[in-house]
Structures are given as C-alpha cells and as structure tokens.
Design an enzyme around this catalytic site. Structure first.
Site, PDB file in Angstrom:
ATOM      1  N   GLU A 356     112.563  67.737  90.099  1.00 52.94           N
ATOM      2  CA  GLU A 356     112.487  69.086  90.741  1.00 52.94           C
ATOM      3  C   GLU A 356     112.483  68.874  92.385  1.00 52.94           C
ATOM      4  O   GLU A 356     111.678  69.804  92.944  1.00 52.94           O
ATOM      5  CB  GLU A 356     110.951  69.839  90.517  1.00 52.94           C
ATOM      6  CG  GLU A 356     110.877  69.948  88.898  1.00 52.94           C
ATOM      7  CD  GLU A 356     109.821  70.574  88.530  1.00 52.94           C
ATOM      8  OE1 GLU A 356     108.670  70.867  89.153  1.00 52.94           O
ATOM      9  OE2 GLU A 356     109.495  70.927  87.108  1.00 52.94           O
ATOM     10  N   GLU A 463     114.470  69.314  78.851  1.00 49.41           N
ATOM     11  CA  GLU A 463     113.124  69.922  78.384  1.00 49.41           C
ATOM     12  C   GLU A 463     113.212  71.120  77.771  1.00 49.41           C
ATOM     13  O   GLU A 463     112.271  72.160  78.104  1.00 49.41           O
ATOM     14  CB  GLU A 463     111.992  69.982  79.605  1.00 49.41           C
ATOM     15  CG  GLU A 463     112.043  68.592  80.678  1.00 49.41           C
ATOM     16  CD  GLU A 463     111.166  68.798  81.805  1.00 49.41           C
ATOM     17  OE1 GLU A 463     110.346  69.803  81.527  1.00 49.41           O
ATOM     18  OE2 GLU A 463     111.188  67.730  82.542  1.00 49.41           O
TER      19      GLU A 463
END
Ligand SMILES: *[C@@H]1O[C@H](CO)[C@@H](O)[C@H](O)[C@H]1NC(C)=O
Ligand SMILES: *[C@@H]1O[C@H](CO)[C@@H](O)[C@H](O)[C@H]1NC(C)=O
Ligand SMILES: *[C@@H]1O[C@H](CO)[C@@H](O)[C@H](O)[C@H]1NC(C)=O
Ligand SMILES: *[C@@H]1O[C@H](CO)[C@@H](O)[C@H](O)[C@H]1NC(C)=O
Ligand SMILES: *[C@@H]1O[C@H](CO)[C@@H](O)[C@H](O)[C@H]1NC(C)=O
Ligand SMILES: *[C@@H]1O[C@H](CO)[C@@H](O)[C@H](O)[C@H]1NC(C)=O
Ligand SMILES: *[C@@H]1O[C@H](CO)[C@@H](O)[C@H](O)[C@H]1NC(C)=O
Length: 585
Positions: A356, A463
């Site tokens: 991220e 994910e």
C-alpha cells in the site's frame, strides 16, 4: 477531433476483426493485444487520440458541430477552441468550483454498464481531472480520473455501473479551479450485462485457451502414422493460478486442511508473515507459525505469495516501531527485511515488498523519498526469484479513487523499478480487489486493468473480497469472471475461507465446512476453469487437433491394432498456439 475524417482506429479495428475472424487466430491474438493497447494508452499525446465507439450515446462527441448538445455546468464559462492543426475541442475556464465545466445529459438505465473515455488536457501544470455523473437526486457518481498535463492530451478512461434508471449530466471536475479543463473525443458506450458477459467469454477463448495439434507416430508394419489411435487427455494442473488466503487455524484443523488442499494450489498467508506477527516485541523474532504454515503448503504443493515485508501504513507497524527515531527505524527495518526474506528465500513465488505505498508513506516520511525503491532492491538481492509486487486497494474497485488510480499506480511502478539498480527486478502489479456491497463497477474494473496492462507487467488480484450483502455470491462471481477474462491478469487470490478460521464476512464454508453460496461460486469456477478429460481418436495420418485450457496435461495413447500404449506429459501455455506436439509409441 480534426474536421477532416482522417484515420479512424475504431473502424479499422472492427474491420480487422471481421477479416481476421476468417483467418488465422495467431494474427487475431496480435490484433487483440493491440486493441487493448490502443484503448488504454497512458502516454500524453500531441493530438487527442481517436474517438471510441463512435462516441456511443454522446452527441457531437468530437465538437465538430461546435458546442451543440453541450451546456455550461455550474458557474464559469465554456468555449470552443480550434488548434493550429485545425482540431476542435471544448474548454471550461473562469471556474469557481471544482465541478464547473460543461455537460451533456444522458439517460442511464439500471443494470447497464457504461464505458467512458475522453481526451483531456489542462492549461497549466498537471492536475487530476475526473468524470462525474450527476444523477436526478443530485448525487455525483465518479467514473474515473487521470492526471492531465499541460501541452498534451491524456486519456481519461473509466466507467460506471448504473444502480437506477435516471437522467444524468456527464461533466468534468478538477479541484484546482485556476486551471482550464480542455476536452475532446468523449465517448460513453452502454453495455447490457449479457453483452458484457459475452465479451468475457470471447476473451477467455483467446487468452486462457490454445488450439493445439498432436501427431502420433509409431514404427509399426503400417509405417509412421498411428491412424485411429485412441487418446485420453487429462489435465494434471490448471494453468491459471486461482488461490485463497489462509491463516494459522490451518495448523489446528484437519477439516480446514482438507477443505483447502482439495481446492487450491496457490495461497497467501493473510497475516502470519507480517512484521507485527513475527516481531511483536523488538528483538524477539518468532516464525513458528509462518514456518508451520509454509510446511503445510509445501507438503501439499501449494505455491505461496509472500505477504508482506513492509506495510507503508503507520497504523499497522508493530507498536514498538511506530515511535522509533529515523536512525533506529532504518536499522530495525534492515534487520526485518534481511530476516524474513533470507528465511524464505527460494520458497515463494512473489513478495508484496512495501504494501500500500500509494496510499501511505510511513517509510518515505521517516527515511526519505526513495525508501520503498531501496527495499525492492534489497529484497531482490536477498531472493532474486520471486516476482516483487506493489499491492494496493481501490485501483480497480473504486472509480472515485484518486491516489491509487491506475495512472498513478503505473507512475509509482515506474518510479520504483527505474530506480538505479532495480531495472532487472521481475515486477508485479498487485491489486487487492476489496469490493463493496453494491453492484461491482465492472466497466471501471476493466478500464483500470486495461491501463495497468499497458505496462506489460503481470497483474494479480491479491486479496479478492466482497462485502457481505444480499448479492455477495453473485457479485463475487462477476468480479472473478472479469479478472479471469482480462488478458493482463495472471492470477487471483481471494481473502476468504471457512467460518471455522474466522472468515465470517466472506465465508466460503460454514461451521460444518458445507459450502456457502459464495463457496458454491468458487467451486463452480474451479470446475469451469479446469479441462474435463478428453477422449478422442487421431485421424488416419495420426493427427488430432483440439483447443485446451492452459495447464499441465497427461496424454495416454493406445494403438488400436497392437494395443500397445504409452503415457506422456505436456504443457499448454499462451505460447502454444498452433503448436504441434509429437508423441511416439
Ligand atoms: C493550481 O494551478 C496553478 C496553475 O497551474 C498553480 O500555479 C497552483 O499552484 C495550483 N494550485 C494548487 C493548490 O495545486
Ligand atoms: C449505487 O448506489 C450506491 C448506494 O446508494 C451509491 O453510493 C453509488 O454512488 C451508486 N452508484 C451508481 C453508479 O449509481
Ligand atoms: C513463538 O510462537 C509460538 C506460537 O505462537 C509460541 O507457542 C511460542 O511460545 C513462541 N516462542 C517464544 C520463544 O516466544
Ligand atoms: C506434489 O508434487 C509432486 C511432484 O509433482 C508429486 O510427486 C506429489 O505427489 C505431489 N503431492 C501432493 C500432496 O499432491
Ligand atoms: C531518489 O532517487 C532519485 C532517482 O535516483 C534521485 O534523483 C533522488 O535524488 C533521490 N532522492 C534522495 C532523497 O536521495
Ligand atoms: C452440513 O454438514 C453436516 C456435517 O458434515 C451434515 O450432516 C449436513 O447434512 C450438512 N448440511 C447440508 C445442508 O448439507
Ligand atoms: C486389442 O484390444 C481389443 C479390445 O480389448 C481386443 O479385441 C483385440 O483383440 C486386442 N488386439 C490385440 C492385437 O491384442
């Protein structure tokens, strides 16, 4: 758009498709790739790129008829300009609010997907420009954004999924009101769900299957060929990686182990490798759980994506890390990367190196702007085989996202992998795929994947998760099919599992390990994406042709006369197109 008709890429491609569908698929494949590229460039061009879909439902999309069909939106002014190359385009100026621009009314129909594209430029500097749809109730629904620059045209590509039928104003926004927004070649093309699905199926035929031929020979009394040989072709491994996350509960339950190993060949440990799991107290490393999970995976031939070395969000650092002074942080982080990457070197297929790092910047803020780039470099030196991924949320799932928009993702990827010494690192694009409860915006998802795919870097959904709600299973299926059908996507991992292991929000199995509806979807797709056993007969010359999903296979051949037989293995990949496999019995 230029007033002279010129070269129309869309027409050309349609024609090329029509001609090529009669001929060799090898060429079709090439055109297909070009097709994606031409629709998704992130280059900033001197002249606006071509109009897509003839503009779709947009009237006067090229501004050939001046400002006709367009109106001023909000305050400010609009005008038509003509470039020195005689190109007409629209300008919004004297803007007082971000959404001050120009608009055109369209009718949105519930359940339809709308693919959007336009070429945009700003008068000064570089600014994020978004497209928005203002619906009847005054809501602004964003359909995508691009960082537009001065002096050249950028493609703003996106889309929306209409929740309800409503008239809507299509308009442009930019937060910096002191710049003009320039626009040309605006297209909005509606697709029904069925049309969307049909395109997925066409794409799957092209990107997940190959047509191959077999030639079976034998030295027998009839000479070379084995006319009429019986063959049985069984897939031994699916080519497309479709896996699932797992957590420490896998170590405690044979049921969970069986549930997992009977379905999946790819995994990510959802938390067990993270820094906060392996070094919760400074200096006390503990890999007991991660090691045991690795052993379970290895014993069952399950490939592992390493997740993650670092996470750029301040909130998810081990508590003791959050307050370290920069010099101490640098030392602690170096110890961490050395420790976890050396421990698992040669055992993983991928690493999420700095998780991220478009949304967050903990390491950059503390250690300098090149911190992440340096960690990619270190990880590669310690373990050169796995693909080194960025891993972000919202890039493909949220059309209102600006920070991690596909264009910004691509820019960050280039920064990290062009950092001196990083050029040879095998790069990966990780997109998490956390979808909300509503209809997934597949139009935006596809446009984002198109843009990311122009890098040529493999894309994985890392994910996949769909929030609970009445349509959870159906939404999951739509997301998975969209990913599987996209030529740039090379793998999918879901963050889900049985209720037993705490995967309550997107459970695939209930507490008895019976499937949930979402579990049924997953099992259905596992079957669909796997080749069924194929029994066939070679022709008189010993030839046999068929189309197979990519993957590993076993072929058993029986000579109908002598009854002698043999078994061989072969692999079908994207590169196997029209390949001839020779087998000798
Ligand atoms: C807005 O754009 C102007 C012109 O490019 C620039 O000078 C100014 O710094 C920008 N403002 C912000 C907040 O970025
Ligand atoms: C769909 O509905 C949700 C919830 O009401 C809303 O937030 C969203 O903006 C809507 N999207 C579109 C494209 O209409
Ligand atoms: C390491 O972790 C395991 C599993 O949580 C635990 O049983 C063990 O006591 C830990 N070892 C140390 C030295 O803390
Ligand atoms: C794992 O793969 C090896 C080699 O392909 C094979 O021999 C073995 O049986 C497999 N094990 C499992 C549990 O599938
Ligand atoms: C970061 O890397 C770039 C590219 O090598 C370099 O130009 C820049 O000076 C570096 N920044 C710092 C703070 O070292
Ligand atoms: C669920 O699993 C239990 C235990 O395995 C079994 O007895 C039951 O029949 C299953 N229920 C359904 C609805 O399949
Ligand atoms: C081959 O097998 C078939 C069917 O099992 C049998 O009828 C035939 O006699 C066998 N031929 C030879 C040469 O063994």
């Amino acid at each position: 758009m230029r007033s002279s008709p010129g070269f129309n890429m869309f027409l050309f491609l349609s024609l090329a498709f029509a001609l090529l569908s009669l001929g060799s698929g090898q060429i079709t494949q090439t055109v297909f790739d070009d097709y994606y590229d031409s629709m998704a460039t992130t280059e900033c061009l001197a002249e606006p790129g071509s109009l897509m879909y003839g503009g779709g439902v947009i009237l006067n999309p090229e501004f050939i008829h001046g400002t006709s069909a367009w109106t001023v939106f909000g305050q400010g002014a609009t005008e038509l300009r003509i470039s020195h190359t005689n190109n007409r385009f629209m300008v919004a100026r004297n803007r007082k609010r971000p959404s001050d621009s120009f608009s055109q009314k369209v009718q949105l129909e519930k359940g339809m997907f709308y693919a959007f594209s336009a070429w945009v430029q700003v008068s000064q500097g570089s600014e994020t420009v978004s497209v928005a749809f203002r619906t009847r109730d005054g809501e602004f629904v964003r359909g995508g954004s691009v960082v537009a620059k001065q002096g050249c045209w950028s493609l703003l590509k996106g889309g929306i999924a209409a929740n309800s039928s409503s008239p809507a104003d299509v308009l442009f926004e930019s937060k910096n009101i002191s710049t003009e927004i320039w626009v040309d070649n605006v297209a909005l093309q509606p697709f029904s769900k069925q049309q969307w699905r049909n395109h997925q199926e066409e794409s799957i035929e092209k990107v997940r299957k190959s047509t191959v031929r077999f030639q079976i020979t034998s030295v027998n009394e009839r000479g070379l060929g084995v006319g009429g040989a019986n063959v049985l072709i069984k897939q031994t491994k699916q080519g497309f990686p479709f896996g699932c996350g797992m957590n420490f509960h896998i170590l405690e339950s044979a049921d969970y182990q069986n549930w997992f190993a009977s379905r999946f060949r790819y995994t990510t440990f959802t938390n067990a490798m993270k820094w906060y799991s392996t070094e919760a107290k400074q200096g006390q490393e503990n890999y007991t759980i991660a090691d045991a999970m690795l052993k379970f995976a290895q014993d069952n031939n399950i490939s592992i994506r390493g997740h993650n070395i670092f996470w750029d969000n301040q909130k998810y650092q081990p508590d003791w890390v959050k307050t370290l002074a920069p010099d101490d942080l640098r030392k602690a982080a170096e110890k961490r990367i050395n420790s976890v990457v050396s421990r698992y070197a040669g055992k993983l297929i991928a690493w999420d190196v700095v998780n991220e790092n478009l949304h967050f910047s903990f390491f950059e803020d503390n250690l300098g702007e090149n911190a992440s780039s340096m960690y990619y470099s270190m990880a590669y030196k310690l373990d050169p085989t796995p693909r080194m991924f960025l891993n972000e949320y919202n890039t493909i799932e949220y059309s209102g996202e600006e920070k991690a928009s596909p264009g910004n993702y691509k820019k960050r990827l280039q920064e990290i992998f062009s950092y001196p010494g990083n050029e040879d690192i095998p790069a990966g694009i990780g997109v998490q795929g956390h979808f909300g409860t509503g209809q997934p915006n597949l139009a935006y998802m596809r446009s984002s994947l198109d843009i990311l795919a122009t890098t040529g870097v493999p894309i994985w959904l890392t994910e996949v998760f769909v929030d609970p709600g009445a349509n959870q299973a159906q939404n999951l299926e739509e997301v998975l099919r969209e990913a599987y059908s996209h030529p740039g996507v090379e793998g999918i991992i879901m963050f889900a599992g049985p209720v037993y292991a705490g995967y309550n929000s997107m459970a695939l199995a209930d507490k008895n390990f019976n499937n949930t509806l979402a579990g049924d979807v997953v099992d259905k797709l596992i079957q669909e994406w796997r080749s069924k056993d194929l029994e066939a007969r070679a022709d008189e010359e010993g030839f046999l042709g068929t189309t197979l999903l990519h993957g590993e296979y076993e072929i058993s051949i029986t000579d109908p006369i002598s009854n002698s037989s043999s078994t061989s293995r072969f692999e079908v990949t994207r590169d196997s197109f029209r390949k001839i496999y020779h087998f000798h019995i």
